[in-house]
Design a protein around this motif. Structure first.
Motif, mmCIF file in Angstrom:
data_model
loop_
_atom_site.group_PDB
_atom_site.id
_atom_site.type_symbol
_atom_site.label_atom_id
_atom_site.label_comp_id
_atom_site.label_asym_id
_atom_site.label_seq_id
_atom_site.Cartn_x
_atom_site.Cartn_y
_atom_site.Cartn_z
ATOM 1 N N LYS A 1 1.997 24.308 23.771
ATOM 2 C CA LYS A 1 2.212 25.304 22.707
ATOM 3 C C LYS A 1 1.107 26.375 22.749
ATOM 4 O O LYS A 1 1.374 27.575 22.633
ATOM 5 N N LEU A 2 -0.134 25.929 22.950
ATOM 6 C CA LEU A 2 -1.248 26.884 23.035
ATOM 7 C C LEU A 2 -1.094 27.778 24.266
ATOM 8 O O LEU A 2 -1.402 28.979 24.229
ATOM 9 N N GLU B 1 1.363 30.627 23.608
ATOM 10 C CA GLU B 1 0.774 31.716 22.817
ATOM 11 C C GLU B 1 -0.246 32.502 23.631
ATOM 12 O O GLU B 1 -0.278 33.736 23.588
ATOM 13 N N LEU C 1 6.688 22.039 20.066
ATOM 14 C CA LEU C 1 6.562 23.402 20.593
ATOM 15 C C LEU C 1 7.154 24.431 19.642
ATOM 16 O O LEU C 1 6.883 25.627 19.772
ATOM 17 N N PRO D 1 2.427 18.196 24.326
ATOM 18 C CA PRO D 1 3.088 19.423 23.875
ATOM 19 C C PRO D 1 2.155 20.371 23.131
ATOM 20 O O PRO D 1 2.363 21.579 23.150
ATOM 21 N N PHE D 2 1.130 19.836 22.511
ATOM 22 C CA PHE D 2 0.193 20.686 21.783
ATOM 23 C C PHE D 2 -0.470 21.687 22.730
ATOM 24 O O PHE D 2 -0.534 22.891 22.462
ATOM 25 N N THR D 3 -0.941 21.177 23.878
ATOM 26 C CA THR D 3 -1.569 22.070 24.849
ATOM 27 C C THR D 3 -0.571 23.107 25.352
ATOM 28 O O THR D 3 -0.891 24.282 25.519
ATOM 29 N N TRP E 1 -7.687 30.357 22.253
ATOM 30 C CA TRP E 1 -6.642 29.348 22.023
ATOM 31 C C TRP E 1 -7.121 27.935 22.368
ATOM 32 O O TRP E 1 -6.318 26.996 22.380
#
Lengths: 232, 731
Positions: free
Chosen positions: B241-242, B245, B152, B237-239, B329
């Motif tokens: 992080k998006l 944003e 993140l 965690p990738f999702t 995103w």
């Protein structure tokens, strides 16, 4: 100079690079979206650290297929300056813009700490203001920084002066106990044959202000600016 | 439905209440929704009555408990949002994913309020490191936190870590997150405008985590616990992080009316809580929820705790732009609800109503007055006199034992696995008393510390909790910051047992008293009950997460002796207090006695003195005295700075007490010679006892007539013990 900081989904050092270039170095900076296919108008592109696409398949393996990468490749081939830091370095390796590959750290753990790196050449645009043997203190923060390259390729890289940084002791000795991740010959940063593309695992943007514990990373940015005729 | 409600974790009288509220028997979907919302985890039904005792207001507090996280005004147009939460049971079942999704959950609580998450902390408790299971759990939990937090791009800047047998089967994995925002970006989790649209953003909904809050978090552990692994979710965690944003971009553009994350109790919780807080109702089309697998029942969809999902409320006019930002995103976004007048939460499937309940009845839940009874062990452990034990023959060897103790030795092995520098705010690195961050766009700094000595809380829950608050305040004060507000995670056993509930009541009363004394309101937190295994409860562990503010971040002070020739000064007085001390545990294998006394006037004066001296630039270093007492604090100052000290202790206390007593309200500071008079003036004015011990310098820590140890030999033990213990070394 005009810098572009490339934003991949999952980049997380993009704001940090932007901040240092704009506030510490007073340069013009914009973000470049991973879907963009036109990078004209920039003098230097920064591929920042982070976890592009979550690093899910392999670090940088998905990001290299982003639309922007084709434009970056043309930009680099035309002599444009490109720096990949940490995940950005991994992406440049996957894209074939730099030689070698990245494996997991030998300790199989993520490592975040200040390390010392030795400048191996001052013949690149990125180290032109440094001296050979100069020791820089800068943080690493990665799980996959174990740089690998085969012997023949390595010999060729050495011939062309492509090994830019090595992990070392505070006094500048390259010793196994100061190699944090098992990288071949303790390599921390490499460049393209022409020198315009640099990849490095340590984060120069995290070592660009005294308040953050080190200003040694400034030499990378200032070398480039000086090389390009900008007063710093 | 009698069998079903019990299977879902509801009691008979709760079922009867539901029937009364609805004027009929609930259907299966409704029953599922009540079961998760009325779980201990979501409803705070056992703790609510007690939590009202806590002070929650103050001039800086923009938002206290009740929203997703508390909000504090730090001046210069900035507000910070912070909260501490537990993920104990999921982590005991599956350490990596349990801890990872714990990070994911608390981070969502922060950006849900409009703040960008900029720091995490991780208070952890495990059993003895000699147990292979503990090593497995510890390694997995740290890797899980690292994996999620690092991805993140949120630095983990501090934490705390204890190993005690009491946590052997039931480790505590608490996670704290802090975010920052321009004040005007604050947004609440409210659906207050009829006609507005509810949009589900992020991951699709699967069968994972169904009943997590009711099955995992609200029951004790036993031999069937391993079978509960499917109730733990898998993090992405990738999702997330998006989502951070995308949500911040929507908020910057003013597109949202309300925002809420989906955590425990999933879509049920997000819909009923936003409706209830906004004083509205909501119509939800369950058939529109994007699913991971076909054939999911509405009850499963409403109870699923699939991670990385957000619930946004927007006006029909802004809907297209919201969906556009999600698409940019790469996030799925599905409008599937409409806010209505009234207070009914209605679910639809293919145009047919499948549930119809008052939103507030779900969100508010029942409240219990639980009986409390003082446990028998208290008088027994408190009557022991630890002072009567023999003194060690070799004080230097005793100090070395303490420096290598798993509760004292360096936590470097942990924090190096966390990215603690990303975002360029971390101006004091981990290892000191508190993490310190600069605030970009302001001259201010933020100091954060998490603390709780569970042994003290076991011996005296009320006093132990007060000490936890005092210590966390002292930790931030050592960096030069004024403590201003706190969050907490109250980890206890089964509240249905009167002796456990007594611990809880005592602890909350101690917390309330401490907050009033220190003028640090509680802005939010979490209660984690049922931390028991095979009928044995953990130590009562009310973890405190303290927020401190530095008016000028350049005035921050670290804990290391970093210069030669500075005066070493002890602030505060020492008494022979060994109850619950690390000395007593490590050298004598005992956990007994009374915790050290706490004099709030002395504590407040010390903290003021530290802040004022730091602000005046008089301090070269400051370090709080806690586990292991003065000797350990001095050794840490030496080891961290790579500098020795030559000292003589004042007074007539026997050596073990002078060195290892854990008396409260003390700190050791180093002061440049020319600034000593300034410190003396400040201390005198505030009535803080000041003892000059000697000077820094040399390569050893010498305490005259007591011990002399090389800084190198202390470093060797202090820096490497944790790594060796994890590798299976025995002490």
């Amino acid at each position: 100079m005009r810098f572009g900081v490339v934003v991949f989904p999952g980049s997380n050092c993009d704001h940090d690079c932007f901040y240092v270039l704009e506030h510490v170095l007073g340069q013009q900076v914009s973000y470049v979206w991973h879907g963009d296919t036109d990078v004209s108008g920039y003098d230097c592109l920064v591929l920042p650290g982070g976890f592009s696409y979550g690093d899910y398949l392999r670090t940088g393996a998905v990001a290299r297929f982003s639309p922007v990468m084709g434009a970056i490749e043309r930009f680099a081939n035309a002599g444009g300056y490109v720096i990949g830091i940490c995940n950005g370095f991994q992406i440049l390796l996957e894209a074939g813009l730099l030689p070698g590959a990245m494996m997991r750290n030998t300790g199989l753990k993520f490592i975040c700490r200040f390390v010392d790196i030795r400048v191996e050449t001052s013949s690149t645009p990125w180290t032109s203001s440094a001296s050979v043997g100069q020791v820089l203190s800068a943080p690493i923060a990665h799980n996959e920084g174990n740089y690998q390259v085969d012997t023949m390729q390595l010999e060729e890289m050495k011939r062309h002066g492509q090994v830019v940084f090595r992990y070392c002791s505070p006094e500048g000795s390259v010793l196994p106990e100061f190699n944090p991740n098992g990288a071949t010959e303790a390599i921390a940063g490499v460049c393209s044959i022409e020198g315009n593309v640099l990849g490095m695992m340590p984060h120069p943007e995290r070592a660009s202000e005294a308040e953050m514990g080190s200003e040694d990373g400034l030499v990378v940015w200032r070398s480039l600016l000086t090389h390009c005729g900008v007063n710093v | 439905m009698p069998e079903l409600f019990e299977e879902l974790g509801l009691k008979r009288d709760e079922y009867d209440s539901i029937c009364e509220i609805l004027g009929r028997e609930p259907n299966k979907v409704e029953l599922g929704m009540y079961s998760v919302m009325w779980s201990e985890h979501c409803s705070y039904k056992s703790s609510k009555e007690q939590l009202r005792k806590l002070p929650t207001e103050g001039p800086r507090i923009l938002m206290g408990p009740g929203e997703n996280a508390g909000v504090v005004d730090i001046g210069d147009g900035f507000a910070v949002v912070f909260k501490l939460e537990s993920h104990n049971h999921p982590s005991a079942v599956e350490p990596f994913q349990g801890a990872a999704t714990g990070v994911g959950g608390i981070v969502r609580d922060i950006f849900t309020m409009g703040a960008r998450p900029i720091a995490s902390l991780d208070p952890l408790r495990f059993g003895s490191l000699e147990s292979p299971r503990t090593r497995y759990l510890f390694d997995g939990v740290v890797a899980g936190i690292a994996s999620y937090g690092n991805c993140l791009g949120i630095p983990t800047v501090a934490g705390d870590l204890y190993f005690e047998e009491a946590y052997e089967e039931n480790p505590l994995i608490n996670v704290m997150c802090l975010g920052i925002m321009p004040r005007e970006r604050l947004i609440l989790g409210r659906a207050s405008e009829p006609g507005s649209i509810g949009v589900l953003i992020g991951s699709s909904t699967g069968r994972d985590g169904i009943g997590g809050v009711s099955v995992l978090a609200s029951q004790e552990f036993d031999e069937t616990s391993a079978a509960k692994r499917p109730s733990v979710q898998v993090g992405d965690p990738f999702t997330e992080k998006l989502e951070i944003e995308a949500c911040l971009e929507m908020l910057d553009k003013g597109l949202l009316l309300g925002l809420q994350d989906l955590g425990g109790a999933g879509l049920t919780c997000a819909t009923c809580e936003t409706a209830e807080r906004g004083g509205c109702g909501m119509d939800v089309d369950v058939g529109k929820v994007p699913l991971r697998e076909p054939g999911m029942e509405p009850i499963e969809i409403m109870m699923s705790e699939s991670q990385e999902r957000m619930w946004a409320l927007t006006s029909p006019d802004n809907l297209d732009e919201v969906l556009g930002i999600c698409e940019k995103w790469g996030l799925d976004a599905t409008p599937l609800a409409t806010v209505t007048e009234g207070d009914r939460l209605r679910l639809f499937l293919d145009g047919v109503v499948i549930a119809d309940v008052p939103a507030s009845s779900l969100a508010q839940g029942p409240e219990y007055h639980r009986p409390a009874e003082k446990p028998a062990y208290i008088d027994k452990v408190q009557s022991a006199d630890p002072g009567a034990l023999p003194a060690p023959d070799d004080l230097g060897a005793a100090l070395m034992d303490l420096l290598g103790s798993p509760n004292i030795c360096s936590r470097r092995w942990v924090w190096e696995q966390y990215d603690h520098m990303v975002r360029l705010n971390t101006v004091l690195l981990p290892g000191g008393d508190a993490g310190v961050l600069r605030v970009m766009g302001s001259s201010k700094g933020i100091a954060l510390s998490c603390d709780c000595n569970g042994r003290f809380c076991y011996l005296d829950p009320n006093l132990g909790t007060q000490i936890a608050v005092a210590e966390s305040g002292r930790n931030v004060a050592c960096t030069g910051a004024t403590p201003v507000a706190l969050t907490n995670c109250l980890n206890f056993g089964n509240p249905e047992k009167p002796t456990i509930f007594w611990q809880f009541v005592q602890s909350v009363e101690g917390l309330a008293e401490a907050c009033r004394q220190l003028d640090t309101p509680v802005v939010g937190g979490n209660v984690s009950f049922y931390n028991e295994s095979f009928g044995e409860a953990i130590y009562p562990t009310p973890v405190i997460g303290m927020l401190g503010i530095l008016e000028d971040v350049r005035a921050r002070v670290g804990s290391a002796f970093s210069r030669e020739g500075d005066h070493v000064v002890l602030l505060g007085d020492t008494a022979a207090e060994f109850g619950g001390s690390e000395y007593l545990k490590v050298l004598h294998g005992k956990v007994e006695g009374k915790p050290p006394a706490l004099d709030w006037e002395a504590e407040k004066a010390l903290q003021k003195c530290l802040v004022r001296a730091a602000g005046a630039g008089a301090l070269a270093s400051a370090h709080d005295l806690s586990e292991g007492g003065l000797a350990v604090a001095l050794a840490e100052c030496c080891v961290q700075g790579g500098t020795g000290a030559h000292l003589e202790l004042p007074g007539t206390l026997p050596a073990p007490a002078a060195l290892f007593s854990e008396s409260q309200s003390r700190a050791v500071v180093s002061v440049p010679a020319q600034r000593l008079a300034d410190l003396e003036d400040i201390a005198a004015e505030l009535d803080v006892p000041l003892h000059i011990l000697g000077t820094t310098g040399g390569t050893s820590l010498e305490i005259k007539g007591m011990l002399e140890l090389g800084v190198d030999e202390m470093s060797e033990v202090y820096d490497t013990s944790l790594e060796k213990l994890i590798a299976g070394a025995t002490r």
